[in-house]
Enzyme design. Sequence first.
Site, short mmCIF file in Angstrom:
data_model
loop_
_atom_site.label_atom_id
_atom_site.label_comp_id
_atom_site.label_asym_id
_atom_site.label_seq_id
_atom_site.Cartn_x
_atom_site.Cartn_y
_atom_site.Cartn_z
N LYS A 54 122.20 68.07 61.94
CA LYS A 54 120.81 67.97 62.39
C LYS A 54 120.44 69.15 63.29
O LYS A 54 119.35 69.69 63.20
CB LYS A 54 120.58 66.67 63.16
N LYS A 114 123.89 63.56 49.44
CA LYS A 114 123.62 62.15 49.74
C LYS A 114 122.12 61.85 49.61
O LYS A 114 121.30 62.68 50.00
CB LYS A 114 124.11 61.93 51.18
N LYS A 121 116.11 60.71 53.02
CA LYS A 121 114.68 61.02 53.12
C LYS A 121 114.48 62.48 53.54
O LYS A 121 113.64 63.19 52.99
CB LYS A 121 114.08 60.08 54.17
#
Length: 350
Positions: A113, A217, A220
């Site tokens: 992230k 994976k 969203k």
Amino acid sequence: MSQSRIFSGIQPSGELHLGNYLGAVKNWVTLQRQHESFFCIVDYHAITLPYEPEDLRRRTREMAVSLLAAGVDPSACTLFVQSAVPEHTELAWIFNTVTPLGELERQTQFKEKSARQESILAGILNYPVLQAADILLYKADLVPVGEDQVQHLELSREIARRWNARFDPGYRAAVEARSAATQGGDADTAEHTGFFPEPKPLLTPTRRIMGLDGRTKMSKSLGNTIGLLEESKDIWDKLRPAMTDPARVRRTDPGTPEVCNIYHLHKAFSPPPTVEHVAVQCSTAGWGCIDCKKVLLESIDRELVPIRARARELRADQTTVQRTLADGAVRAREVASATMVETKNLMGLS
Ligand code: TYM
């Protein structure tokens, strides 16, 4: 009903996608009747990345609709929104004081992230500490999640151990007794679970669902999802071009089902005889990939059509959804505030 307690959480990303559903939420629906269960929409986690307030409010509502439509049943479990229970952030602060910085920097999700952000906020680093607080506030021992959460859960266990070793006198005494017994050749002393039990992940066979690209994976943030509530024709528009066995270039090439993402989705949605049939048709080039995808769409629809119908009803009845979440928060707070009183007492806090 077993003695074990379950906790799990999901970010308010709006509508559930098939990865969330197969990796975690479908399991919640089964487990809620077997264990005392707490399920939480984790909006405090969601604000660690840039967001718009109105959008977050909408996504939280939509997530509640999705979960209820998928079968999370408020008469069998406690469903609530994290920010309605302030004890989560209170315990997270406490856990920050027993968590080494290096452990947080090692978390794969933090690395991923933060690599996507220009400026890294402290909230992203401390994200798994809040996750540990979510779970341990309810003294949950089992956490049904997908594979991507396993590392965070290892950290939750580590935090529980560290806190217990520092502040739980019974745990310290048991650890010392065990180490004395081991040195004396008698390792058979009773386990003391500690004030905070060490939570274990509960995984499903569908613990890692890949996205439509078949490579990463389903997520969203990667834009490769199929939404649980999407209409059949929209799902087909995504399935038709979706990645299959990369070695199957022509219709007449035989495929290898095990390397094909569509085959794995069949295993999640189609009955076993269909799955067997798909494997034979693929490996003998009896079917082309489009034939295989059409059958998959039928299987997906069989499971999801009733869920979509229920979601439509719930969307039209927001009062019920809001009441369910408010009732859930009251029940969650009863447990959470009792844990905080004991925790603060053991730590010498007022
Ligand atoms: P989140 O919101 O990303 O995902 C919710 C659940 O869905 C699972 N999942 C998947 N499983 C299989 N294949 C996939 N492609 C896939 N994508 C998502 C996740 O593993 C998860 O179980 N940090 C957590 C939320 C959280 C939490 C908690 C979870 C906060 N506090 C306490 C458990 C306990 C997260 O971001 O999940």
